[in-house]
Scaffold this motif. Structure first.
Motif, PDB file in Angstrom:
ATOM      1  N   THR A  46     -14.560  -5.864 -60.914  1.00  0.00           N
ATOM      2  CA  THR A  46     -15.168  -6.549 -59.773  1.00  0.00           C
ATOM      3  C   THR A  46     -15.006  -5.729 -58.504  1.00  0.00           C
ATOM      4  O   THR A  46     -15.932  -5.624 -57.688  1.00  0.00           O
ATOM      5  CB  THR A  46     -14.533  -7.936 -59.590  1.00  0.00           C
ATOM      6  N   PHE A  47     -13.824  -5.123 -58.331  1.00  0.00           N
ATOM      7  CA  PHE A  47     -13.597  -4.294 -57.141  1.00  0.00           C
ATOM      8  C   PHE A  47     -14.571  -3.119 -57.109  1.00  0.00           C
ATOM      9  O   PHE A  47     -15.112  -2.782 -56.049  1.00  0.00           O
ATOM     10  CB  PHE A  47     -12.150  -3.788 -57.137  1.00  0.00           C
ATOM     11  N   ARG A  48     -14.803  -2.498 -58.249  1.00  0.00           N
ATOM     12  CA  ARG A  48     -15.746  -1.368 -58.300  1.00  0.00           C
ATOM     13  C   ARG A  48     -17.154  -1.824 -57.919  1.00  0.00           C
ATOM     14  O   ARG A  48     -17.876  -1.128 -57.182  1.00  0.00           O
ATOM     15  CB  ARG A  48     -15.728  -0.741 -59.688  1.00  0.00           C
ATOM     16  N   LYS A  49     -17.544  -2.991 -58.391  1.00  0.00           N
ATOM     17  CA  LYS A  49     -18.859  -3.530 -58.034  1.00  0.00           C
ATOM     18  C   LYS A  49     -18.934  -3.835 -56.534  1.00  0.00           C
ATOM     19  O   LYS A  49     -19.974  -3.642 -55.901  1.00  0.00           O
ATOM     20  CB  LYS A  49     -19.147  -4.790 -58.847  1.00  0.00           C
ATOM     21  N   ARG A  50     -17.813  -4.320 -55.993  1.00  0.00           N
ATOM     22  CA  ARG A  50     -17.777  -4.637 -54.572  1.00  0.00           C
ATOM     23  C   ARG A  50     -18.070  -3.398 -53.725  1.00  0.00           C
ATOM     24  O   ARG A  50     -18.897  -3.416 -52.823  1.00  0.00           O
ATOM     25  CB  ARG A  50     -16.384  -5.139 -54.185  1.00  0.00           C
ATOM     26  N   LEU A  51     -17.340  -2.323 -54.012  1.00  0.00           N
ATOM     27  CA  LEU A  51     -17.501  -1.132 -53.189  1.00  0.00           C
ATOM     28  C   LEU A  51     -18.887  -0.526 -53.355  1.00  0.00           C
ATOM     29  O   LEU A  51     -19.472  -0.032 -52.388  1.00  0.00           O
ATOM     30  CB  LEU A  51     -16.420  -0.112 -53.536  1.00  0.00           C
ATOM     31  N   LYS A  52     -19.411  -0.567 -54.566  1.00  0.00           N
ATOM     32  CA  LYS A  52     -20.769  -0.049 -54.782  1.00  0.00           C
ATOM     33  C   LYS A  52     -21.770  -0.878 -53.990  1.00  0.00           C
ATOM     34  O   LYS A  52     -22.706  -0.332 -53.377  1.00  0.00           O
ATOM     35  CB  LYS A  52     -21.125  -0.051 -56.255  1.00  0.00           C
ATOM     36  N   MET A  53     -21.602  -2.203 -53.986  1.00  0.00           N
ATOM     37  CA  MET A  53     -22.494  -3.060 -53.213  1.00  0.00           C
ATOM     38  C   MET A  53     -22.415  -2.740 -51.725  1.00  0.00           C
ATOM     39  O   MET A  53     -23.448  -2.645 -51.052  1.00  0.00           O
ATOM     40  CB  MET A  53     -22.140  -4.534 -53.452  1.00  0.00           C
ATOM     41  N   ALA A  97      -7.694   1.318 -56.016  1.00  0.00           N
ATOM     42  CA  ALA A  97      -8.514   1.248 -54.797  1.00  0.00           C
ATOM     43  C   ALA A  97      -8.745   2.619 -54.181  1.00  0.00           C
ATOM     44  O   ALA A  97      -9.870   2.938 -53.765  1.00  0.00           O
ATOM     45  CB  ALA A  97      -7.852   0.318 -53.779  1.00  0.00           C
ATOM     46  N   ARG A  98      -7.710   3.432 -54.107  1.00  0.00           N
ATOM     47  CA  ARG A  98      -7.826   4.737 -53.448  1.00  0.00           C
ATOM     48  C   ARG A  98      -8.917   5.609 -54.061  1.00  0.00           C
ATOM     49  O   ARG A  98      -9.807   6.089 -53.338  1.00  0.00           O
ATOM     50  CB  ARG A  98      -6.477   5.432 -53.467  1.00  0.00           C
ATOM     51  N   PRO A  99      -8.903   5.886 -55.378  1.00  0.00           N
ATOM     52  CA  PRO A  99      -9.968   6.751 -55.920  1.00  0.00           C
ATOM     53  C   PRO A  99     -11.346   6.113 -55.854  1.00  0.00           C
ATOM     54  O   PRO A  99     -12.351   6.822 -55.715  1.00  0.00           O
ATOM     55  CB  PRO A  99      -9.529   6.990 -57.370  1.00  0.00           C
ATOM     56  N   GLU A 100     -11.404   4.784 -55.933  1.00  0.00           N
ATOM     57  CA  GLU A 100     -12.714   4.132 -55.861  1.00  0.00           C
ATOM     58  C   GLU A 100     -13.296   4.261 -54.463  1.00  0.00           C
ATOM     59  O   GLU A 100     -14.490   4.521 -54.290  1.00  0.00           O
ATOM     60  CB  GLU A 100     -12.579   2.670 -56.272  1.00  0.00           C
ATOM     61  N   MET A 101     -12.471   4.111 -53.445  1.00  0.00           N
ATOM     62  CA  MET A 101     -12.958   4.286 -52.075  1.00  0.00           C
ATOM     63  C   MET A 101     -13.393   5.727 -51.826  1.00  0.00           C
ATOM     64  O   MET A 101     -14.374   5.981 -51.117  1.00  0.00           O
ATOM     65  CB  MET A 101     -11.878   3.881 -51.072  1.00  0.00           C
ATOM     66  N   GLY A 225     -11.451 -12.886 -55.692  1.00  0.00           N
ATOM     67  CA  GLY A 225     -11.743 -12.271 -56.981  1.00  0.00           C
ATOM     68  C   GLY A 225     -12.705 -13.062 -57.841  1.00  0.00           C
ATOM     69  O   GLY A 225     -13.231 -12.545 -58.831  1.00  0.00           O
ATOM     70  N   ARG A 226     -12.978 -14.317 -57.475  1.00  0.00           N
ATOM     71  CA  ARG A 226     -13.911 -15.150 -58.246  1.00  0.00           C
ATOM     72  C   ARG A 226     -15.338 -15.065 -57.723  1.00  0.00           C
ATOM     73  O   ARG A 226     -16.259 -15.561 -58.365  1.00  0.00           O
ATOM     74  CB  ARG A 226     -13.431 -16.608 -58.207  1.00  0.00           C
ATOM     75  N   TRP A 227     -15.515 -14.452 -56.531  1.00  0.00           N
ATOM     76  CA  TRP A 227     -16.859 -14.352 -55.963  1.00  0.00           C
ATOM     77  C   TRP A 227     -17.682 -13.306 -56.683  1.00  0.00           C
ATOM     78  O   TRP A 227     -17.153 -12.297 -57.167  1.00  0.00           O
ATOM     79  CB  TRP A 227     -16.786 -13.941 -54.498  1.00  0.00           C
ATOM     80  N   ASP A 228     -18.996 -13.512 -56.699  1.00  0.00           N
ATOM     81  CA  ASP A 228     -19.891 -12.428 -57.107  1.00  0.00           C
ATOM     82  C   ASP A 228     -20.329 -11.682 -55.844  1.00  0.00           C
ATOM     83  O   ASP A 228     -20.009 -12.071 -54.717  1.00  0.00           O
ATOM     84  CB  ASP A 228     -21.087 -12.952 -57.914  1.00  0.00           C
ATOM     85  N   ASN A 229     -21.057 -10.597 -56.035  1.00  0.00           N
ATOM     86  CA  ASN A 229     -21.451  -9.777 -54.891  1.00  0.00           C
ATOM     87  C   ASN A 229     -22.355 -10.526 -53.917  1.00  0.00           C
ATOM     88  O   ASN A 229     -22.293 -10.316 -52.707  1.00  0.00           O
ATOM     89  CB  ASN A 229     -22.155  -8.509 -55.378  1.00  0.00           C
ATOM     90  N   THR A 230     -23.203 -11.397 -54.442  1.00  0.00           N
ATOM     91  CA  THR A 230     -24.111 -12.153 -53.586  1.00  0.00           C
ATOM     92  C   THR A 230     -23.339 -13.054 -52.637  1.00  0.00           C
ATOM     93  O   THR A 230     -23.665 -13.162 -51.448  1.00  0.00           O
ATOM     94  CB  THR A 230     -25.080 -12.987 -54.440  1.00  0.00           C
ATOM     95  N   THR A 231     -22.278 -13.684 -53.160  1.00  0.00           N
ATOM     96  CA  THR A 231     -21.455 -14.563 -52.325  1.00  0.00           C
ATOM     97  C   THR A 231     -20.772 -13.773 -51.223  1.00  0.00           C
ATOM     98  O   THR A 231     -20.751 -14.182 -50.059  1.00  0.00           O
ATOM     99  CB  THR A 231     -20.419 -15.288 -53.187  1.00  0.00           C
ATOM    100  N   LEU A 232     -20.201 -12.625 -51.591  1.00  0.00           N
ATOM    101  CA  LEU A 232     -19.539 -11.813 -50.569  1.00  0.00           C
ATOM    102  C   LEU A 232     -20.542 -11.336 -49.526  1.00  0.00           C
ATOM    103  O   LEU A 232     -20.275 -11.399 -48.320  1.00  0.00           O
ATOM    104  CB  LEU A 232     -18.845 -10.604 -51.198  1.00  0.00           C
TER     105      LEU A 232
END
Length: 243
Positions: A46-53, A97-101, A225-232
């Motif tokens: 989910t974190f990876r999807k967040r940063l990509k979004m 988080a560090r390498p994903e950012m 952590g329960r949100w989808d990208n649209t919610t965020l």
């Protein structure tokens, strides 16, 4: 005229808020995790999807110095600014988080509980925190022991606010100017103490800001952590205003 003066006064006290997101543990959920705990636990996928979004949507990460300059001097920010903050010194914030950012050129703010460093394998060690600082991330204080601010005695301020910052400065070789309240909780007693020990801004969680000290009560929200990208994304666009 009166209405205009009132609007100007509100603008000075409560400038429009820049989205500030807060993260804690970045790991997969476990069967023993309670439903309410999943708010604080972000699965890595989910974190990876967040940063990509965020990257795909044109967001640019900013750091506290940029926010401070913007709020105090009107210094322009990049388009669609967002701040990524990490609390509690968890090791997954370094390993995941560090390498994903880094993939997107994002920088974040790591609020460190100093006595969590090297506490066990779940937490970051000194060299990892120093590396984060050297790579351009900001290291801030999250106290020495992560107490509830409302329960502190006057004799506790120096250790939790001052000693914690001085130890981090020794570790990183850089000044520590920013603070995050443990549990996101603040009260009026701590505000003059933060001024006394030289903090420029302090970050809480989703509560109204203090009218006299908005820079010491900067609002954040937990990226649930329960949100989808649209919610965020909807929250980023609508959830930050003048509160």
């Amino acid at each position: 005229m009166i209405a205009m003066m009132l609007l100007l006064r509100v603008g000075l006290m409560f400038p429009p808020q820049i989205p500030v997101l807060c993260y804690h543990q970045i790991r997969d959920w476990k069967p023993k995790d309670k439903a309410r705990d999943k708010e604080y636990i972000m699965p890595p996928a989910t974190f990876r999807k967040r940063l990509k979004m965020l990257a795909d949507s044109g967001y640019h990460t900013i750091l506290p110095d940029e926010l401070y300059a913007h709020l105090t001097k009107g210094t322009p920010l990049p388009s669609k600014p967002v701040m990524l903050t990490f609390d509690d010194t968890d090791g997954d914030q370094y390993h995941i988080a560090r390498p994903e950012m880094a993939k997107y050129g994002f920088k974040g703010v790591y609020f460190i509980v100093f006595n969590n460093i090297n506490k066990n394998r779940a937490y970051m060690n000194r060299s990892q925190i120093r590396q984060l600082s050297d790579e351009g991330h900001v290291i801030g204080s999250h106290t020495l022991n992560h107490p509830n601010i409302k329960k502190l005695k006057d004799s506790d301020w120096v250790n939790e606010l001052d000693v914690s910052a001085r130890k981090l400065e020794t570790l990183t070789g850089k000044p520590v100017k920013y603070f995050a309240y443990p549990f996101g909780i603040w009260d009026q007693r701590v505000l003059p103490q933060l001024d006394k020990y030289g903090y420029l801004a302090a970050f809480q969680l989703d509560q109204p800001r203090d009218a006299a000290k908005p820079l010491l009560t900067v609002r954040r929200v937990i990226d649930d952590g329960r949100w989808d990208n649209t919610t965020l994304n909807r929250y980023l666009q609508r959830g930050f205003g003048r509160r």
